[in-house]
Design a protein around this motif. Structure first.
Motif, short mmCIF file in Angstrom:
data_model
loop_
_atom_site.label_atom_id
_atom_site.label_comp_id
_atom_site.label_asym_id
_atom_site.label_seq_id
_atom_site.Cartn_x
_atom_site.Cartn_y
_atom_site.Cartn_z
N THR A 492 0.84 -1.21 0.00
CA THR A 492 0.00 0.00 0.00
C THR A 492 0.87 1.25 0.00
O THR A 492 0.52 2.26 -0.64
CB THR A 492 -0.92 0.01 1.24
OG1 THR A 492 -0.14 -0.25 2.42
CG2 THR A 492 -1.99 -1.05 1.11
N HIS A 493 1.99 1.21 0.69
CA HIS A 493 2.91 2.36 0.72
C HIS A 493 3.42 2.66 -0.69
O HIS A 493 3.43 3.83 -1.13
CB HIS A 493 4.07 2.06 1.66
CG HIS A 493 5.25 2.96 1.50
ND1 HIS A 493 5.27 4.25 1.98
CD2 HIS A 493 6.45 2.75 0.89
CE1 HIS A 493 6.44 4.80 1.67
NE2 HIS A 493 7.17 3.92 1.02
N ALA A 496 0.66 4.22 -2.85
CA ALA A 496 0.40 5.62 -2.50
C ALA A 496 1.50 6.52 -3.04
O ALA A 496 1.23 7.59 -3.62
CB ALA A 496 0.27 5.77 -0.99
N LYS A 497 2.77 6.11 -2.89
CA LYS A 497 3.89 6.91 -3.38
C LYS A 497 3.90 6.98 -4.91
O LYS A 497 4.39 7.95 -5.48
CB LYS A 497 5.21 6.32 -2.88
CG LYS A 497 5.44 6.44 -1.37
CD LYS A 497 5.64 7.89 -0.98
CE LYS A 497 5.99 8.01 0.50
NZ LYS A 497 6.15 9.43 0.90
N ASN A 499 1.27 7.20 -6.62
CA ASN A 499 0.05 7.92 -7.00
C ASN A 499 -0.91 7.02 -7.78
O ASN A 499 -1.65 7.48 -8.65
CB ASN A 499 0.39 9.17 -7.83
CG ASN A 499 -0.75 10.19 -7.81
OD1 ASN A 499 -1.56 10.20 -6.88
ND2 ASN A 499 -0.83 11.02 -8.83
N SER A 501 -3.84 5.72 -7.21
CA SER A 501 -4.98 5.77 -6.29
C SER A 501 -6.04 4.72 -6.66
O SER A 501 -6.68 4.16 -5.77
CB SER A 501 -5.60 7.17 -6.30
OG SER A 501 -5.95 7.55 -7.62
N LEU A 504 -4.80 1.40 -5.38
CA LEU A 504 -4.87 1.41 -3.91
C LEU A 504 -6.31 1.22 -3.46
O LEU A 504 -6.59 0.46 -2.51
CB LEU A 504 -4.31 2.74 -3.39
CG LEU A 504 -4.20 2.89 -1.87
CD1 LEU A 504 -3.19 1.90 -1.30
CD2 LEU A 504 -3.82 4.31 -1.48
N ASP A 529 -3.23 1.76 7.86
CA ASP A 529 -3.29 2.05 6.42
C ASP A 529 -4.51 2.91 6.08
O ASP A 529 -4.41 3.87 5.29
CB ASP A 529 -3.36 0.75 5.61
CG ASP A 529 -2.01 0.07 5.49
OD1 ASP A 529 -1.01 0.68 5.90
OD2 ASP A 529 -1.95 -1.06 4.98
N GLU A 532 -3.81 6.43 7.35
CA GLU A 532 -2.75 7.12 6.62
C GLU A 532 -3.18 7.47 5.19
O GLU A 532 -2.90 8.56 4.69
CB GLU A 532 -1.50 6.25 6.59
CG GLU A 532 -0.30 6.93 5.93
CD GLU A 532 0.97 6.12 6.08
OE1 GLU A 532 1.99 6.52 5.46
OE2 GLU A 532 0.98 5.11 6.81
N TYR A 533 -3.86 6.53 4.53
CA TYR A 533 -4.20 6.74 3.12
C TYR A 533 -5.67 7.14 2.93
O TYR A 533 -6.16 7.17 1.80
CB TYR A 533 -3.90 5.47 2.31
CG TYR A 533 -2.49 4.97 2.51
CD1 TYR A 533 -1.41 5.83 2.33
CD2 TYR A 533 -2.23 3.67 2.92
CE1 TYR A 533 -0.10 5.39 2.53
CE2 TYR A 533 -0.93 3.23 3.12
CZ TYR A 533 0.12 4.08 2.93
OH TYR A 533 1.41 3.65 3.13
N ILE A 536 -6.44 9.85 0.22
CA ILE A 536 -6.31 9.33 -1.15
C ILE A 536 -7.53 8.50 -1.50
O ILE A 536 -8.11 8.63 -2.60
CB ILE A 536 -5.03 8.49 -1.30
CG1 ILE A 536 -3.79 9.32 -0.95
CG2 ILE A 536 -4.91 7.91 -2.70
CD1 ILE A 536 -2.51 8.50 -0.92
N THR A 552 -14.39 4.41 2.89
CA THR A 552 -13.22 4.38 3.77
C THR A 552 -13.66 4.22 5.21
O THR A 552 -13.14 3.38 5.96
CB THR A 552 -12.40 5.67 3.61
OG1 THR A 552 -12.20 5.93 2.23
CG2 THR A 552 -11.06 5.54 4.30
#
Length: 1177
Positions: A492-493, A496-497, A499, A501, A504, A529, A532-533, A536, A552
């Motif tokens: 997932t990291h 996200a980095k 982009n 989306s 993800l 997760d 944090e995300y 997004i 979410t």
């Protein structure tokens, strides 16, 4: 070696005084930790009937010990504040001063190598240069830990060689033998959040327990506090006098997790970290640079050259490297490969043509980026591109070669060869203690790579995701090895980095991913997760659906509600858990589709049809801070809420809407508590910075600062409940309690008596007393009129049978001031007598953080470390409701002054408000569980047992009622002997151990036998009417002939009360369930045991079934069995395996009603919630 004569004479001289005053139980813990007293010796002494007898036995044993025993006893007296008694022994202390650290020999024997290898201490680097001045300095400090626990801090800038020095310092036979015979245990920390830190401590505890002769059968700790307590127990009792080395500590909050009264060596860049912990502290500063001679020695070793044979450029290179061991090693590795490039590498350094990474930094970046660039330049082109890919790694994360094999699409063996080249050039580090080896970058190297490739980072992360998707196109890895852990944790990291989306969104809103990640990593990482995300994901939801949706939040809510279930083993079925979500939820929609698909292959799933009738108490969610929220409180008029936490600020907002009213940058460190004054004009705050501050709420103005009295972090503050005599109480890790008069510059009174940090203080409703709660396992009550201690409630002694430490985290008074509830084991005490009245037993597999009693009702709120808040009725000792919704540790709870609302705050950065007036505080409005309905012929017969040991039976159509009398104790239940209309006989059974048969037409008693020695707990008549079975508290079940009333078989084997029984529909099999959660299947023909249903899932804090097995039912074809206890389980009768589990909100399910086709199931839990479950087809 015998005890010196002077010491012996001193003990004999003052023996009577010592016997009168000491409490041996307090002293023996320290002596066990020092290794001078064994656990068996402690047990023999503790078995003595009185405290004085224990003191006599301890002193007799001490006279037979050597000098170390005397010294340990003296130190224990000092630590437990028996200063006057310690002074009596001081002059005769034996002189045993260590001198081993002065030896020039490194003492690195095979014994040392074994100890260090077992403890995970890194080996010496390939090129090693001795730095004896620092190594001896560290050893000298470590010798000071011989007599008492404490901290040795090795600090210095990155790349200065702190870790190598720490490892070298313990590479000494004499040091280990004299100071740390319990072993050396190395733990690499780095920059961690709480879930990662918990994983680290879990793995350390596992490693320590595996090394014991009899490994522990405890489940892994499920919260940070529980992990800390497990480690505390292991270091104090199982590994006394061991050394824990914490490498690369960044954060004081991480260090607090290891504040467990043990011996610790830590490396860090921040010398002030240990200000936040208690105990003796010693420091060693490592100079940032090597001197010229050491730098030249490194270059000579790399190039296999004598010192005097080095070229003239060598001195200039060392100078340009600014003495950084890391940078000198990088250049040395390059010269090893190309020994004729001295001038070339010197020019590279001197020209300073490389972009600096971070200006005005304490790191030696000037030299580093130059050396790094020079190192990378000599790599082959294809390897240079591969090295660039390492920019996507996270700091302090070690990866196996398999991960890079996927990223580079190369064979693992080829990857290992490439990585070996990087290691040899000092471009990468390898942890060879692990198998397979793990590889990682120094954080300076990673910083350099990230800066160099900043514009390409998104595409590099994109490459990682693409390669993963190609390699795992059939589904995520589930092996649980290091490669699997990396992908499950960091996929997932990378998305996200990169982009990505949409990818993800698809991944994180998949129940398959939720199931895999929760099973492998636990729910904490998964929930983190979504936090944090979340931004997004919300944007992607809005884009895809062209509206604002809450998927979410739905997934967060699902994980929050079921976090404690996802920690159970065996791992629960996530699809079944998700079927309990609201019908409108995306989580439920996915679960229903999957359940329907899997049901076609024979898998069992059950939909909760009436779940919408369960009332949600949640009213408002507020996000006031970035970071954990440690404290939140209502104003006394209930209109405002104040909160504080890790972000060092104090905020005030409206309780009705969450609108922010005030924000104050309150302290220089974490704000641990905030409290309103009785008139709501003032707010007090206290902090890890050791200061107490008082603020004017309306004007956001600082009025007073108290910073002198407390020597360590201040944990809690509270004003008196009335303004009649306004005082502020504070308590601290320094073990003291201060009372402040706001008109005076210093504290009005300092109160003491605790031996460990004081966590909480609380005034009684009328301000007569102040209660304090401490890690020493006690609650103390102080009289406010005199500021003297009134009494001590020793909570720890109440639970003396437990091996685990009892820490009292807080206490709360009932509204009448007669009782105190404390957050240790949730015990309730009578204030006058100090007697424990009751212990509230919860089924949460987590640590209690806080509790608060309502001032207007019997409700008690309990906050747990694993996300939950429970509401209990104190009078009934019964759980009334769950307040589920937090996504991390719940730190505090408080009722509003009128009791209509409850607030809770958490590490998930939220404050939540709950409507407590929706909670039923009277059991009368909850659905009853003991009534029964029988469909007999065309008549409906309703039965109930009354409080006079009678059974009342109504014929619903005619209104006729029969009262059946004869039992001497409570009537357990009843059953018709036959379903035939002509058979009017009925069986009843009782706690008096008898079974009776009645004629329900005449009310006449036909039979009466004493069936068991203990109470009869259940009875069932076989479908063919030939037999009936009884089960009893005497741990047996019996089969009886209906006609002759003769016992056919006695079924033995259960280890606890046999609570329930049920015949199969063909009358050939009998199922029995006991209070340990075990279900056994028996042959009716010969009474033999056929099988025991699966024992998987046994937990140290739980039964096999989450409680007693209270009811059992077979399916019409006898292939399935359903059982109730703490939850509902369905079983395969032939295999004895669990097929599905349903977890209710409450506990203690008493009975389940099953439809004739085995498709619908109805039950009621302890809270009174009705469950109508229907099998998914």
């Amino acid at each position: 070696m015998a005890l010196e004569e002077g010491a012996r004479s001193c003990l004999l001289r003052f023996r009577h005084r010592l016997e009168q005053d000491i409490k041996p139980s307090y002293l023996m813990d320290h002596m066990i930790s020092d290794g001078v007293l064994t656990v068996d010796e402690e047990e023999r002494i503790s078995n003595k009937p009185t405290r004085k007898d224990q003191a006599v036995a301890l002193l007799e044993l001490l006279l037979r010990k050597d000098n170390r025993g005397y010294i340990s006893f003296y130190n224990a007296l000092v630590k437990e504040t028996y200063g006057d008694l310690a002074n009596l022994l001081h002059d005769d202390l034996p002189q045993t001063l260590p001198g081993a650290y002065k030896s020039s020999s490194d003492g690195c024997t095979s014994y040392v190598q074994t100890v260090l290898s077992e403890g995970g201490v890194p080996q010496r680097p390939v090129v090693f240069v001795s730095r004896p001045e620092f190594v001896n300095c560290v050893r000298e400090k470590l010798y000071r830990l011989q007599k008492e626990p404490g901290w040795v801090t090795v600090f210095g800038m990155a790349g200065s060689g702190k870790s190598v020095l720490a490892a070298e310092a313990v590479r000494h036979h004499g040091l280990i033998e004299e100071c740390f015979p319990g072993g050396i245990h190395w733990l690499s920390i780095g920059q961690l959040d709480k879930p990662d830190l918990m994983v680290k401590i879990q793995s350390l505890c596992f490693r320590l327990e595996q090394s014991l002769d009899s490994p522990s059968l405890h489940r892994p700790p499920n919260s940070l506090d529980e992990a800390k307590e497990r480690l505390r127990y292991l270091t104090l009792r199982r590994y006394p006098r061991s050394l824990l080395i914490l490498d690369d500590i960044w954060d004081s909050t991480v260090l607090k997790a290891f504040d467990i009264h043990c011996r610790i060596l830590l490396t860090t860049r921040n010398r002030s970290l240990t200000d936040s912990v208690s105990g003796a502290k010693y420091e060693v500063e490592v100079e940032s640079g090597l001197d010229e001679k050491k730098g030249l020695e490194i270059l000579a070793l790399y190039t296999n050259t004598k010192l005097h044979g080095l070229p003239e450029e060598a001195r200039s290179i060392v100078k340009e490297c600014k003495g950084s061991p890391l940078v000198v090693s990088l250049i040395g590795a390059l010269l090893k490969e190309k020994p004729n490039r001295w001038r070339y590498y010197l020019n590279q350094l001197q020209q300073k043509q490389f972009k600096r990474i971070r200006k005005s930094s304490s790191y030696d970046y000037d030299a580093l980026d130059q050396a790094m660039d020079a190192s990378i330049e000599v790599l082959p082109d294809e390897h240079r591109e591969l090295y660039k890919d390492l920019s996507v790694l996270e700091k302090d994360i070690k990866v196996p070669a398999k991960v890079l094999s996927v990223l580079w699409d190369l064979e693992p063996e080829h990857v290992e060869d490439i990585l070996e080249e990087f290691v040899n050039k000092s471009l990468l580090f390898v942890d060879s203690n692990n198998k397979p080896h793990l590889y990682y970058l120094h954080d300076l190297q990673l910083d350099f790579l990230v800066e160099q490739n900043r514009t390409q980072l998104e595409s590099l992360h994109n490459k990682v995701v693409h390669q993963y998707q190609q390699h795992y196109r059939d589904g995520p890895p589930t092996s649980g090895d290091e490669e699997c852990l990396y992908w499950i944790r960091f996929l997932t990291h990378h998305m996200a980095k990169a982009n990505l989306s949409q990818e993800l969104y698809s991944l994180m809103f998949s129940l398959d991913w939720v199931s895999i990640k929760a099973q492998i990593m636990g729910p904490a990482h998964l929930i983190n997760d979504y936090v944090e995300y979340g931004p997004i994901l919300d944007k992607e939801v809005s884009r895809q659906h062209n509206c604002t949706m809450y998927e979410t939040n739905q997934f967060q809510e699902f994980l929050s509600l079921n976090g404690h279930q996802l920690e159970q083993r065996p791992f629960p079925d996530v699809v079944q858990l998700a079927l309990s979500q609201p019908h409108t939820s995306e989580v439920y929609r996915q679960a229903l589709l999957q359940a329907q698909d899997r049901a076609s292959t024979g898998k069992l799933y059950f939909d909760w049809l009436n779940k919408s009738s369960v009332e949600n108490l949640s009213r408002l969610v507020i996000h006031p801070h970035q970071g954990s929220i440690y404290s939140a409180c209502f104003s006394h008029d209930g209109a405002k809420i104040a909160s504080s936490g890790a972000c060092k600020t104090l905020k005030v907002f409206k309780s009705t809407s969450g609108e922010k009213l005030t924000e104050i940058q309150a302290h220089d460190d974490e704000v641990l508590c905030c409290a309103f004054s009785p008139d709501d004009r003032l707010l007090a705050t206290c902090s890890s910075d050791r200061k107490v501050k008082v603020w004017n709420v309306e004007r956001s103005m600082l009025l007073r600062v108290f910073e002198e009295e407390h020597e360590e972090q201040v944990n809690h503050c509270q004003f008196t409940n009335t303004t009649r005599r306004l005082l502020l109480a504070t308590c601290s890790n320094d073990k003291f309690l201060n009372l402040w008069n706001l008109n005076k510059p210093t504290s009005q009174n300092t109160m003491f008596g605790h031996f460990e940090p004081v966590n909480h203080c609380c005034f009684s409703p009328d301000d007569t007393y102040l209660s304090t709660s401490s890690n020493d396992g006690t609650v103390k009550l102080f009289q406010m009129s005199s500021a003297n201690e009134w009494k001590t409630i020793n909570v720890r002694n109440m639970f003396a049978e437990s091996d685990e430490e009892v820490l009292v985290k807080c206490s709360t008074w009932t509204a009448d001031g007669k009782h105190i509830i404390c957050a240790a084991r949730n015990a309730v005490f009578d204030v006058e007598t100090s007697d424990m009245l009751l212990e509230i037993r919860t089924n949460r597999l987590s640590t209690v953080q806080y509790c608060h009693a309502c001032s207007t009702s019997n409700l008690l709120a309990i906050a747990f470390s694993n996300y939950a808040v429970e509401l209990w009725d104190l009078e009934a000792n019964k759980k009334m409701a769950d307040c589920s919704g937090h996504l991390s540790w719940v730190q505090r709870v408080q009722f509003s002054p009128d009791g209509s609302q409850l607030l809770s705050c958490s590490d998930d950065q939220t404050v939540r408000l709950w409507e407590t007036n929706k909670v039923h505080t009277s059991s009368a409005v909850c659905l009853k569980r003991d009534s029964d309905v029988l469909f007999y012929d065309e008549e409906i017969i309703v039965s109930a047992a009354d409080n006079c040991n009678r059974l009342q039976v109504w014929r619903w159509q005619s209104g006729e009622c029969k009262v059946l009398q004869g039992h001497k104790e409570q009537v357990r239940s009843f059953s018709l002997l036959s379903t035939l209309p002509v058979d009017t006989r009925l069986l009843s059974w009782s706690f008096d151990g008898t079974v009776k048969m009645w004629d329900i037409e005449s009310g006449e008693k036909l039979q009466d036998i004493q069936a068991h020695r203990g109470a009869i707990l259940s009875c069932h008549v076989s479908p063919d009417g030939c037999l009936f079975a009884t089960t009893s508290a005497d741990k047996t079940a019996k089969l009886w002939q209906c006609e002759s009333w003769q016992c056919v078989h006695t079924l033995s084997g259960h280890q606890d009360c046999v609570r329930s029984c049920r015949f199969s529909w063909d009358s050939r099999c009998l199922a029995t369930g006991d209070d340990n959660g075990e279900i056994r299947l028996w042959s009716v023909k010969d009474g033999s045991l056929l099988r025991i249903c699966s024992r998987d899932g046994k937990d140290g804090m739980d039964s096999l079934h989450g409680g007693w097995v209270t009811d059992l039912h077979f399916s019409p074809d006898n292939s399935l069995l359903v059982s109730t206890g703490g939850y509902i389980k369905w079983w395969d009768v032939e295999k004895g395996e669990a097929l599905q589990t349903f977890f209710p909100t409450g506990t203690a399910l008493k009975r389940i009603h099953v439809s004739a086709d085995f498709s619908t199931f109805v039950t009621i839990d302890s809270i009174g919630i009705l469950y109508i479950l229907e099998r998914v087809v």
